[in-house]
Enzyme design. Structure first.
Site, PDB file in Angstrom:
ATOM      1  N   ARG A  51     -54.286  -8.492  -0.567  1.00 41.46           N
ATOM      2  CA  ARG A  51     -54.544  -9.890  -0.052  1.00 41.46           C
ATOM      3  C   ARG A  51     -55.389 -10.294  -0.345  1.00 41.46           C
ATOM      4  NH1 ARG A  51     -51.642 -10.729   5.923  1.00 41.46           N
ATOM      5  NH2 ARG A  51     -53.914  -9.503   6.115  1.00 41.46           N
ATOM      6  N   GLU A  87     -47.138 -20.701  11.962  1.00 43.58           N
ATOM      7  CA  GLU A  87     -47.079 -19.293  12.611  1.00 43.58           C
ATOM      8  C   GLU A  87     -47.729 -19.725  13.799  1.00 43.58           C
ATOM      9  OE1 GLU A  87     -49.895 -17.080   9.760  1.00 43.58           O
ATOM     10  OE2 GLU A  87     -50.951 -18.767   9.199  1.00 43.58           O
ATOM     11  N   LYS A 118     -56.628 -15.326   3.180  1.00 44.99           N
ATOM     12  CA  LYS A 118     -57.236 -15.039   4.702  1.00 44.99           C
ATOM     13  C   LYS A 118     -58.510 -15.858   4.293  1.00 44.99           C
ATOM     14  CE  LYS A 118     -56.595 -11.186   8.005  1.00 44.99           C
ATOM     15  NZ  LYS A 118     -56.594 -11.983   9.589  1.00 44.99           N
TER      16      LYS A 118
HETATM   17  C1  LIG Z   1     -53.233 -16.530  10.434  1.00 43.11           C
HETATM   18  C2  LIG Z   1     -52.744 -15.253  10.904  1.00 43.11           C
HETATM   19  N1  LIG Z   1     -51.087 -14.886  10.421  1.00 43.11           N
HETATM   20  C3  LIG Z   1     -50.762 -13.997  10.531  1.00 43.11           C
HETATM   21  C4  LIG Z   1     -51.509 -12.618  10.278  1.00 43.11           C
HETATM   22  C5  LIG Z   1     -50.772 -11.296  10.396  1.00 43.11           C
HETATM   23  O1  LIG Z   1     -50.605 -10.915   9.800  1.00 43.11           O
HETATM   24  P1  LIG Z   1     -50.240  -9.035   9.641  1.00 43.11           P
HETATM   25  O2  LIG Z   1     -49.552  -8.492   9.969  1.00 43.11           O
HETATM   26  O3  LIG Z   1     -51.266  -9.254   7.878  1.00 43.11           O
HETATM   27  O4  LIG Z   1     -51.941  -8.782  10.291  1.00 43.11           O
HETATM   28  C6  LIG Z   1     -52.682 -12.889  10.611  1.00 43.11           C
HETATM   29  C7  LIG Z   1     -53.947 -11.641  11.126  1.00 43.11           C
HETATM   30  O5  LIG Z   1     -54.202 -10.913  10.112  1.00 43.11           O
HETATM   31  C8  LIG Z   1     -53.215 -14.286  10.306  1.00 43.11           C
HETATM   32  O6  LIG Z   1     -54.253 -13.861  10.676  1.00 43.11           O
END
Ligand SMILES: Cc1ncc(COP(=O)(O)O)c(C=O)c1O
Length: 338
Positions: free
Chosen positions: A80, A219, A183
């Protein structure tokens, strides 16, 4: 760490012993370097400071009953971070180097991995920044990768207890064809005003809507949204949300539990039909939602009034956290033992 009260940890920063760094210069990545300094010394014209050339990751290490340290799905985070790098034109760090750096930093700070059963874990924060001095808007030619760790407790004060979130049409965290799927720091800067406003109003997070039509759920702050209806695990498919590794894992576990997984656009009104709803992520783990308030329309969608997580969320939570700390078998090889 004898006098440390692990169970009282919040989701905050605490100094540990070492961090691991790696520089990209002259078109190639150098060797991993170990540092005991919390400070980075960078050029004032670095692109990360002016043009947001910055991406980060978040993953966790857990101590098992057997005393072993397990890191959850680090390869996925490495991939990622590469996707984030492609999205904002940064040098891509090889996934193997990412994994090597994560293993190294956890090993060097092993005394900070919270004990089994404390509810705390070691949060791992990889970071990639553009360094080259630049005043025109263009990608840097030098980059720094850094990974540090810090022991953390639950992200939300309520832990695995239901929390309330809100919808506000006046704010988006990402544009329809923007950077929502990667991210990068800019997305989080864009979410701060809405996030703070939500907290002032007594909510744990904002449930963002799709930024194009504001008809569908996107989200939930720094976590993905999912809901349970009958035997179905439902989670939004969208061009503006981060593909959560926790959500990806839960989709697999739900399927293994005989549920049907639906990843599709989820219209706002469907909230009224869900039996359970939750947010999920590395930090949030699974945080059940007690209710979603639509602040523009003055409507509330209530999932529980008992302040207890629902049965499916509970089962998924136990399975996921069981795999993470080694109490449950790990059939997909999600866990790397240190
Ligand atoms: C915007 C956002 N959505 C979703 C997630 C959850 O992703 P993950 O399960 O990979 O931590 C995160 C955290 O990483 C995030 O910052």
């Amino acid at each position: 760490m004898e006098n440390m009260n692990w169970s009282d940890l919040s989701f905050g920063y605490m100094k540990t012993d070492y961090n691991v760094r790696c520089y990209y210069r002259n078109g190639k990545w150098g060797e991993l370097e170990v540092s005991s300094s919390e400070i980075i010394n960078i050029h004032m014209a670095a692109t990360c400071l002016h043009y947001g050339q910055e991406a980060f990751e978040g993953l966790k290490a857990f101590k098992g009953k057997d005393g072993k340290v397990r890191i959850f799905r680090m390869k996925e985070n490495g991939k990622r971070m590469q996707a984030s790098s492609r999205g904002i034109k940064m040098a891509e760090l090889p996934v193997e180097t990412f994994e090597e750096a994560v293993l190294k930093v956890v090993r060097l700070n092993e005394r900070f991995v919270p004990p089994y059963g404390s509810g705390a874990s070691l949060y791992i924060r990889p970071l990639l920044i553009g360094l080259g001095a630049q005043v025109g808007v263009k990608p840097a030619d030098e980059y720094m990768f850094l990974v540090f760790v810090t022991p953390v407790g639950p992200y939300f004060k309520t832990g695995f207890l239901p929390s309330k979130v809100c919808m506000m049409r006046g704010y988006d965290r990402a544009a329809p064809l923007g950077t929502g799927t990667i991210k990068v720091g800019g997305n989080y800067a864009a979410s701060l005003a809405a996030g703070e406003l939500a907290k002032e109003k007594g909510y744990a997070a904002v449930l963002y809507l799709d930024p194009k039509e504001k008809k569908y759920l996107d989200e939930c702050g720094p976590a993905n949204f999912f809901a349970i209806k009958g035997n179905n695990y439902i989670t939004p498919k969208s061009e503006s949300i981060l593909p959560s590794i926790t959500n990806k894992s839960l989709m697999q576990l739900a399927e293994d539990m005989g549920m049907t997984v639906e990843r599709r656009p989820v219209p706002i009104e469907e909230l009224a039909t869900f039996e359970e709803a939750a947010e999920c992520g590395t930090a949030a783990v699974i945080t059940p939602l007690s209710q979603v308030d639509d602040l523009d329309e003055g409507k509330s969608y209530v999932f529980t009034t008992t302040n207890k997580p629902g049965p499916v969320c509970t089962k998924l939570y136990q399975k996921l956290t069981g795999i993470q700390c080694g109490d449950e078998p790990d059939p997909y090889g999600w866990v790397t033992i240190l």
